[in-house]
Scaffold this active site. Structure first.
Site, mmCIF file in Angstrom:
data_model
loop_
_atom_site.group_PDB
_atom_site.id
_atom_site.type_symbol
_atom_site.label_atom_id
_atom_site.label_comp_id
_atom_site.label_asym_id
_atom_site.label_seq_id
_atom_site.Cartn_x
_atom_site.Cartn_y
_atom_site.Cartn_z
ATOM 1 N N ALA A 1 0.842 -1.212 0.000
ATOM 2 C CA ALA A 1 0.000 0.000 0.000
ATOM 3 C C ALA A 1 0.873 1.256 0.000
ATOM 4 O O ALA A 1 0.625 2.205 -0.744
ATOM 5 C CB ALA A 1 -0.930 -0.002 1.213
ATOM 6 N N TYR A 2 1.930 1.218 0.793
ATOM 7 C CA TYR A 2 2.859 2.351 0.859
ATOM 8 C C TYR A 2 3.481 2.594 -0.513
ATOM 9 O O TYR A 2 3.451 3.710 -1.041
ATOM 10 C CB TYR A 2 3.939 2.063 1.912
ATOM 11 C CG TYR A 2 5.121 2.996 1.880
ATOM 12 C CD1 TYR A 2 6.284 2.649 1.176
ATOM 13 C CD2 TYR A 2 5.085 4.219 2.537
ATOM 14 C CE1 TYR A 2 7.369 3.512 1.136
ATOM 15 C CE2 TYR A 2 6.177 5.076 2.496
ATOM 16 C CZ TYR A 2 7.314 4.716 1.792
ATOM 17 O OH TYR A 2 8.395 5.573 1.754
#
Ligand SMILES: NC(=O)C1=CN([C@@H]2O[C@H](COP(=O)(O)OP(=O)(O)OC[C@H]3O[C@@H](n4cnc5c(N)ncnc54)[C@H](OP(=O)(O)O)[C@@H]3O)[C@@H](O)[C@H]2O)C=CC1
Ligand SMILES: Nc1nc2c(c(=O)[nH]1)N=C([C@H](O)[C@@H](O)CO)CN2
Length: 235
Positions: free
Chosen positions: A146-147
């Site tokens: 996600a990062y």
């Protein structure tokens, strides 16, 4: 000449280092922070204008934008440093984690850039927007999906805003790999992380400041991403 420089996430580490460096040069630092560390009072004492804002709170972001547009006639640089670095096994869970990553790394910079563009366009000289992204934006990360995805989106926005705001505003990214460890990083983690690049070292905050200096003095670089990664792509 004194410049008005907005930096997000100035409470600690790279953001704090940049704020202190620009204040020492006599510039007006406009900083945002989420947690009220002692460093915030120290920056105020050094002359910084500081505004609390949790980018995951839409009302706080809207209030920050209104305040900035009301309080400042012009800006010389906007540095999007604020960031959330959580792995995919975060207790937040996948839905909240992705939402927060996109909010902090994409939606907040997007809204700030659109709202503050007129302030950046009021200067005679070229001004700057700088996105702090990450090496993994180009490479992916199996533990920080996600990062990495949100940083890739931030990288992409560099292209769009550079095209939209030229020639008055230059828009670039800085894509670091290992700049500074966190206090809780143990020796084994540090060894492993440094071994990921051919230079096998921690870059240090000065590398980021010098990259920002280079981009701000340039009259011919926009829509680009400067990699600060010790040759990690060569391993
Ligand atoms: N350190 C490194 O080695 C690397 C850093 N980078 C990038 O460089 C930049 C600076 O890194 P670093 O100093 O380590 O970052 P940190 O994670 O140490 O700090 C980032 C800052 O962002 C703030 N922040 C986090 N979430 C929010 C939110 N929801 N709203 C507002 N502010 C928030 C934090 O506030 P709070 O203290 O309250 O959490 C903190 O002050 C980041 O964009 C990072 O992704 C990229 C690669 C490597
Ligand atoms: N917001 C943050 N982003 C990143 C951090 C951090 O501490 N905060 N740290 C890294 C690591 O240094 C990584 O590059 C190597 O372990 C990446 N991004």
């Amino acid at each position: 000449m004194q410049k008005n420089i907005l930096i997000t996430g100035v409470g600690k580490r790279i953001g704090l280092y940049l704020a202190e460096a620009f204040l020492a040069r006599g510039h007006k630092v406009i900083g945002t922070y989420r947690s009220h560390y002692p460093s915030i009072e120290a920056l105020k004492a050094l002359g910084a204008d500081l505004y609390p804002c949790d980018f995951n709170a839409p009302t706080q972001l809207q209030k920050l934008i209104q305040t900035l547009v009301q309080n400042y006639q012009h800006l010389d640089a906007v540095i999007h440093n604020a960031s959330l670095w959580l792995s995919d096994d975060s207790p937040l869970g996948p839905e909240q984690l992705m939402t927060q990553m996109m909010q902090v790394h994409v939606s907040a910079p997007y809204q700030l850039n659109l709202a503050l563009a007129p302030l950046l366009q009021r200067q005679e000289t070229m001004t700057d927007i700088i996105h702090l992204t990450d090496y993994v934006a180009h490479r992916g990360s199996k533990k920080h999906i996600a990062y990495a995805a949100s940083k890739a989106a931030l990288e992409n926005m560099t292209l769009s805003f550079a095209a939209k705001l030229a020639p008055q505003v230059k828009v670039n990214a800085i894509a670091p790999a290992l700049i500074c460890f966190n206090e809780h990083d143990d020796a084994a983690y540090r060894e492993k992380a440094m071994a990921k690049s051919v230079l096998a070292r921690e870059g240090g905050e000065t590398e980021v400041l010098e990259a920002i200096d280079y981009l701000m003095q340039s009259q011919y670089v926009t829509g680009r991403s400067l990699a600060l990664d010790g040759g990690r792509h060569l391993k």
